[in-house]
Design a protein around this motif. Structure first.
Motif, PDB file in Angstrom:
ATOM      1  N   GLY A  25       0.620  -1.296  -0.097  1.00 28.78           N
ATOM      2  CA  GLY A  25      -0.082   0.075  -0.096  1.00 28.78           C
ATOM      3  C   GLY A  25       0.831   1.181   0.076  1.00 28.78           C
ATOM      4  N   ARG A  29       1.131   4.000  -3.057  1.00 34.41           N
ATOM      5  CA  ARG A  29       0.703   5.259  -3.211  1.00 34.41           C
ATOM      6  C   ARG A  29       1.948   6.179  -3.543  1.00 34.41           C
ATOM      7  NH1 ARG A  29      -1.923   2.828   0.934  1.00 34.41           N
ATOM      8  NH2 ARG A  29      -4.479   3.044   0.868  1.00 34.41           N
ATOM      9  N   SER A  30       3.154   6.109  -3.025  1.00 39.65           N
ATOM     10  CA  SER A  30       4.255   6.858  -3.372  1.00 39.65           C
ATOM     11  C   SER A  30       4.453   6.455  -4.980  1.00 39.65           C
ATOM     12  CB  SER A  30       5.478   6.384  -2.713  1.00 39.65           C
ATOM     13  OG  SER A  30       5.305   6.538  -1.104  1.00 39.65           O
ATOM     14  N   ARG A  33       2.417   8.654  -7.076  1.00 39.81           N
ATOM     15  CA  ARG A  33       2.848  10.172  -7.107  1.00 39.81           C
ATOM     16  C   ARG A  33       4.126  10.490  -7.666  1.00 39.81           C
ATOM     17  NH1 ARG A  33       0.801   9.531  -1.547  1.00 39.81           N
ATOM     18  NH2 ARG A  33       3.124   9.327  -0.927  1.00 39.81           N
TER      19      ARG A  33
END
Length: 200
Positions: A25, A29-30, A33
Motif C-alpha cells: 500500500g 501510493r508513493s 505520485r
C-alpha cells in the motif's frame, strides 16, 4: 481448488508479520505520485510472478517474456495514478500483465507471417519413426510451451490463473464454448505429449 482450500483454513496462530499486500500500500501510493524508488521496490517484489505467467503464455520464449514483462511494468507505471485500491495491487498488476501478453498474442495472430503456426506446433510430441513418444522426456512447462497459442493461453488462464471461461472468452475474443473446447484440446494434447494416454 487447492488454493481455495488453503485460504479457507486459518489456523489459530500468533499474529505474524503483515501480509505482502499491506506492505504494498504505501509503496503503491508513493509510486502513484511519481516516486521511482517506490516503484522499483514494487518491481523487485512482483516481477518474478509477472514474468512467470507471461513466460507460460508465450510458450517459454524467454526473450519475448522479458520484453513483455518490461512492457507490463511500463504500463503499470503509467496507470498507477488511476489505481483505486479496489483490488489488491498484486491482482491488479497480474491482470494488467496477462492483458499485455494477450494483446501481443492477438497482434501476432493477426500477422500473416506469424511464427506461432498452430498446425506446426500440433506435430510436436507425436510418435517418432523409432516408435518413441518424444513428449515422454518433456517436463510439464516444456509440454505447455509446445501447445498451440490459443489452447495454451486458455489452459494457462483457466488452470493456472483460475480465470472463468467467460473472462477468457472476453479477453481472447472467442465464444465461451470455444474457450471450453480449447481447454479440452489443450488438456488432451498435454496428456498425449506427457505420455498419459498410455496409462489409460
Amino acid at each position: 481448488m487447492l488454493t481455495s482450500a488453503v485460504t479457507e483454513w486459518t489456523p489459530a496462530a500468533p499474529v505474524a508479520s503483515p501480509p505482502v499486500e499491506d506492505l504494498d500500500g504505501p509503496l503503491v501510493r508513493s509510486a502513484g505520485r511519481g516516486d521511482a524508488i517506490a516503484f522499483e521496490a514494487l518491481y523487485r517484489r512482483h516481477s518474478g510472478r509477472v514474468h512467470g505467467v507471461i513466460l507460460r503464455l508465450v510458450g517459454g520464449n524467454a526473450g519475448r517474456a522479458e520484453d513483455l514483462t518490461q512492457e507490463a511494468f511500463v504500463r503499470a507505471w503509467q496507470a498507477l495514478p488511476s489505481y483505486r485500491f479496489e483490488s489488491a495491487f498484486s491482482t491488479w498488476l497480474h491482470r494488467l500483465a496477462v492483458n499485455t501478453a494477450l494483446m501481443e498474442l492477438r497482434a501476432r495472430k493477426s500477422r500473416p507471417q506469424s511464427s506461432d503456426d498452430e498446425d506446426a506446433l500440433d506435430n510436436v510430441g507425436i510418435v517418432d519413426s523409432a516408435g518413441h513418444v518424444t513428449a515422454l522426456s518433456m517436463d510439464l512447462e516444456r509440454a505447455v510451451a509446445t501447445l498451440p497459442p490459443r489452447a495454451r493461453a486458455v489452459l494457462v488462464l483457466h488452470d493456472v490463473e483460475g480465470w472463468k471461461h467467460e473472462e477468457i472468452a472476453n479477453e481472447l475474443g472467442m465464444a465461451v464454448g470455444s474457450s471450453k473446447a480449447q481447454l479440452h484440446r489443450a488438456r488432451g494434447l498435454l496428456r498425449a505429449r506427457l505420455g498419459g494416454s498410455h496409462d489409460a
